[in-house]
Each structure stands twice: as C-alpha cells, then as structure tokens.
Design an enzyme around this catalytic site. Sequence first.
Site, PDB file in Angstrom:
ATOM      1  N   GLU A 166       0.788  -1.226   0.000  1.00  0.00           N
ATOM      2  CA  GLU A 166       0.000   0.000   0.000  1.00  0.00           C
ATOM      3  C   GLU A 166       0.824   1.282   0.000  1.00  0.00           C
ATOM      4  O   GLU A 166       0.830   2.030   0.986  1.00  0.00           O
ATOM      5  CB  GLU A 166      -0.989  -0.019   1.175  1.00  0.00           C
ATOM      6  CG  GLU A 166      -1.931  -1.211   1.105  1.00  0.00           C
ATOM      7  CD  GLU A 166      -3.049  -1.169   2.151  1.00  0.00           C
ATOM      8  OE1 GLU A 166      -2.928  -0.405   3.114  1.00  0.00           O
ATOM      9  OE2 GLU A 166      -4.040  -1.898   1.974  1.00  0.00           O
ATOM     10  N   GLU A 353      -5.508  -8.855   0.209  1.00  0.00           N
ATOM     11  CA  GLU A 353      -6.223  -8.613   1.473  1.00  0.00           C
ATOM     12  C   GLU A 353      -7.695  -8.380   1.170  1.00  0.00           C
ATOM     13  O   GLU A 353      -8.038  -7.689   0.211  1.00  0.00           O
ATOM     14  CB  GLU A 353      -5.724  -7.352   2.199  1.00  0.00           C
ATOM     15  CG  GLU A 353      -4.400  -7.494   2.883  1.00  0.00           C
ATOM     16  CD  GLU A 353      -3.971  -6.220   3.604  1.00  0.00           C
ATOM     17  OE1 GLU A 353      -4.840  -5.464   4.089  1.00  0.00           O
ATOM     18  OE2 GLU A 353      -2.757  -5.986   3.674  1.00  0.00           O
TER      19      GLU A 353
HETATM   20  C1  BGC Z   1      -3.609  -2.819   5.568  1.00  0.00           C
HETATM   21  C2  BGC Z   1      -3.634  -3.646   6.821  1.00  0.00           C
HETATM   22  C3  BGC Z   1      -4.834  -3.256   7.648  1.00  0.00           C
HETATM   23  C4  BGC Z   1      -6.089  -3.544   6.857  1.00  0.00           C
HETATM   24  C5  BGC Z   1      -7.377  -3.244   7.593  1.00  0.00           C
HETATM   25  C6  BGC Z   1      -4.951  -2.599   4.934  1.00  0.00           C
HETATM   26  O1  BGC Z   1      -5.022  -1.290   4.528  1.00  0.00           O
HETATM   27  O2  BGC Z   1      -2.667  -3.336   4.658  1.00  0.00           O
HETATM   28  O3  BGC Z   1      -2.437  -3.478   7.484  1.00  0.00           O
HETATM   29  O4  BGC Z   1      -4.870  -3.880   8.887  1.00  0.00           O
HETATM   30  O5  BGC Z   1      -6.081  -2.760   5.693  1.00  0.00           O
HETATM   31  O6  BGC Z   1      -7.454  -1.889   7.913  1.00  0.00           O
END
Ligand code: BGC
Length: 448
Positions: A166, A353
């Site tokens: 990110e 993610e």
């Molecule tokens: C990040 C994580 C974070 C997740 C939830 C992402 O932006 O890479 O580190 O915990 O979102 O907020």
Amino acid sequence: MANFPKDFLWGVACAAYQCEGGWDADGKGRNIWDDFCHEVNGHHVKNDDSGDIACDTYHRIDEDIALMKAHGIRAYRFSLSWARIIPDGDGPVNEDGLEYYSRVVDKLIESGIEPMVTLFHWDLPSALHYKGGWLDRDIVEAFARYARIVAARFAGRVTKFMTINEPQCIAMLGYGEGLLAPGYKLPDEDVARIYHMIALSHSAAQREIKAIIPDAQVGIVPCGELYYPEADTPENREAAYRASFDLSVARWGFHFNVCVDELFFHGYDDTAPEAVKRFMATVPETDWAQMEKPDFLGLNIYNGPAVDAGGSIVKRRRGAPLTACKWPITPEVLRHGPINMYRRYNVPVYISENGISCNDVVFLDGQVHDPKRIDFLHRYLLELSKAIAEGVPVLGYLQWSFLDNFEWTSGYDERFGIVYVDYDTLRRIPKDSARWYKEVIETNGANL
Ligand code: BGC
C-alpha cells in the site's frame, strides 16, 4: 455455486508490526511505528495501544502455523520487519532476525503452507527515517540491499514476493494526511516524490530478487478507492473504470493507479494534479529506464463507492450495511475492482487482502460466533468468482486476517481475524469463520 481455477491459492495475510510483538527482541532495531506509538503525548493510537506485544507471534509462530494447518490454509502472506533484519535499515545484518524468518519459512513449507513474503508493510527502520526515509533517494539502494539479503536467504524456498504494501497508505496517509506513522502533513509535491521513490525501490528490489531467484514472481500491493458500476451496463462500467483512475480529485493520492502507473506507463495521465505534474517534470529521464513492471499486482480491496453512468458517486441508501469500523460493505467491488485493474495493467492479480472487522466476543459456550464475517466473505467471494468468470486471471485470495491483531491507529479495538485473540492471555480461539473458510478451501469455493 462459484467456480475457482484449479490451482487457486487460498490463504491468509498479516503484517509484522500488527502481530509479531517482540518489539526489542534479539537485536531488533526501532521502526517508525515503535516511535509513533510511544511518542510522548502523541496519542496517535486508540487507548495508547502499541504493537509491543501484539499477538506475540514472534514467540508463538509454531502454534499459529499449526492452527493455520488445522484450518487448511494453503498460503500465508506475511511481512518481514526490516528493522529486525537490518536494525538501522542500511547497516549490519542482525542474524537472529533473519534466522527467525528463515525458521518461519521452513515451518510453513513443512506444514504444506506456501510462504508469500511482503518486504515492507509500513514499519520503516527509524534510523533510515531520520536520514530522510521515503523522501530521500538513498532509500532505493537501502531497500534493494534489504531485498538482496532476504532473497539470498530464502532462495530455493520462496518464490512469491510482494515488495511494498500500500504505497497509498505510506505516502498519502503517513506523509500527506498525517493519520499513520510518521504523521506528517507534507504538500502534494512531496507526496508525489514519495510515490516515485517507492516505484524506484520496488523496481530495484524486483531486479535483485529475480537476479537471485530467477523463477520468483514479484508484485507490489496498491490500495485506495476502486469504483463499481451502479448498474451493469457498458456505459456504467466505462464510467466506473474512468472514475477509478481519475486523479483530478482532492484525494488523488488514494487511487490504485498512483505509483503503479509509474511502473507500467512511466508517469501519469492528464488527470494528475498540478503539484504532481510539477514534481514529475523534475524526474530525470534515466529514472524511467529503471522501472520494472511487476509480475502480478496484489490488490487489497475492502470496499468502494458505486458510480452512475455519468461517473458520479451514488449516495448509499440509509442504513446500508457497515462493518464494525464503519466501512461500507460493497461486495461488487471485488468483482469490478479486479476487472478494471486487469483491464488497465494486463497482469495477473492476487486478492492480497480482504476481510471485515466485527465486534467479536466469546459467547457463553466459549466459542466465537461470527456469522456476519461469514456472510461478508461469502458475498465478496461470489463477486470475485464473477470476475474470474469474465476472464480475469485471479491467482489467489488472502483473507485479512488470520488472527485479530493491532489495527494501526484503532489499536486492538477492531477485530479482523478468523481467529480470536484474547489480548490478556494471548489465547487463540478459532472463530466459526475459520471453520467455514476451511470448507471453502477444501471445496475450492464450490460450497459458496
Ligand atoms: C492494511 C492492513 C490493515 C487492513 C485493515 C490494509 O489497509 O494493509 O495493514 O490492517 O487494511 O485496515
């Protein structure tokens, strides 16, 4: 029923600072998150929490990997703490730190879980930060050296690498808006400079990794706002595509194409704000020859706004679903986000993610029932399968996160895990969603 490709990689993800703890163990150096959490009168983090102990994964990794194995997890995306391996970022190597990760890799492989290594998930060594950090061109060589050291140690065992998690949160939220460490509020030209240094650092690291591990697959992990069409018409799809990559908005830096466009197209299109254009005009021509296209993109996708056929954001209806941290629940973004990213960059993607924070509690029966998380993941995965059906090469899905963990400035109040962590005892309790996800993996999504 949903269809996923035969070799689809199902896994989970986490980041060093969020779960490891062991903040000063075995020679680890300080990083900007250690500093940010401990800044006197800083109060940057809810309840003044920190990642000092977090889930203590540093000391409990065997237990955690055993739990992953028991839940059928096939891949673990985890980040390395740069300051654990090279305490001041560009000086001597801390053998204990490197050895720790080497053991993690061995243990994962032994357990049938593929290691997917993220080099950088926000925890910049403090010593490097004070030398200029992401604003300073010297970081490119420091990052390349770090990548070289890691690749040399992991050669023969790891082939999947993600360089930087990110860039948008690092540059825009950390240096532009001051929400994340180091908490700076710099002007847009500096933010653009950081994106450029990140693009150069990614590229240098990619070259180093591939020189040592020729069959490595190296990606970068952007995030930000991806839009989806309110109605599934060609005009509306086109509008969502355009809106997703249009930088002529106030939060230009929170778009998936920032930084990534530098790698693929060596610059930005005309929608870029004047400050970005001014910075870009100072970039030496020789920098563009240094840019490396990633082999894949890791997409961190949680939500996104709908747009109408004219490209305007559609107001959400009253009472529309939200997560515990009040993020909108918008499954369609996991269909159209990958479609639009693939259309723009034409490389395979991982969902690196995706997940939800819920107000999870231990019930009287001792279990953690989280039907809302199951429903969320179910809906999002169904949408993802539609992107795959439309021909997007989605190579895998990494649920965020295996364990509840330190959620940055929200501290421990937000729980994203499919495994509950009691922060007093550090006991782990797999939630219902962990068992549900196991079935998804076992059936390759056919049960959805
Ligand atoms: C990040 C994580 C974070 C997740 C939830 C992402 O932006 O890479 O580190 O915990 O979102 O907020």
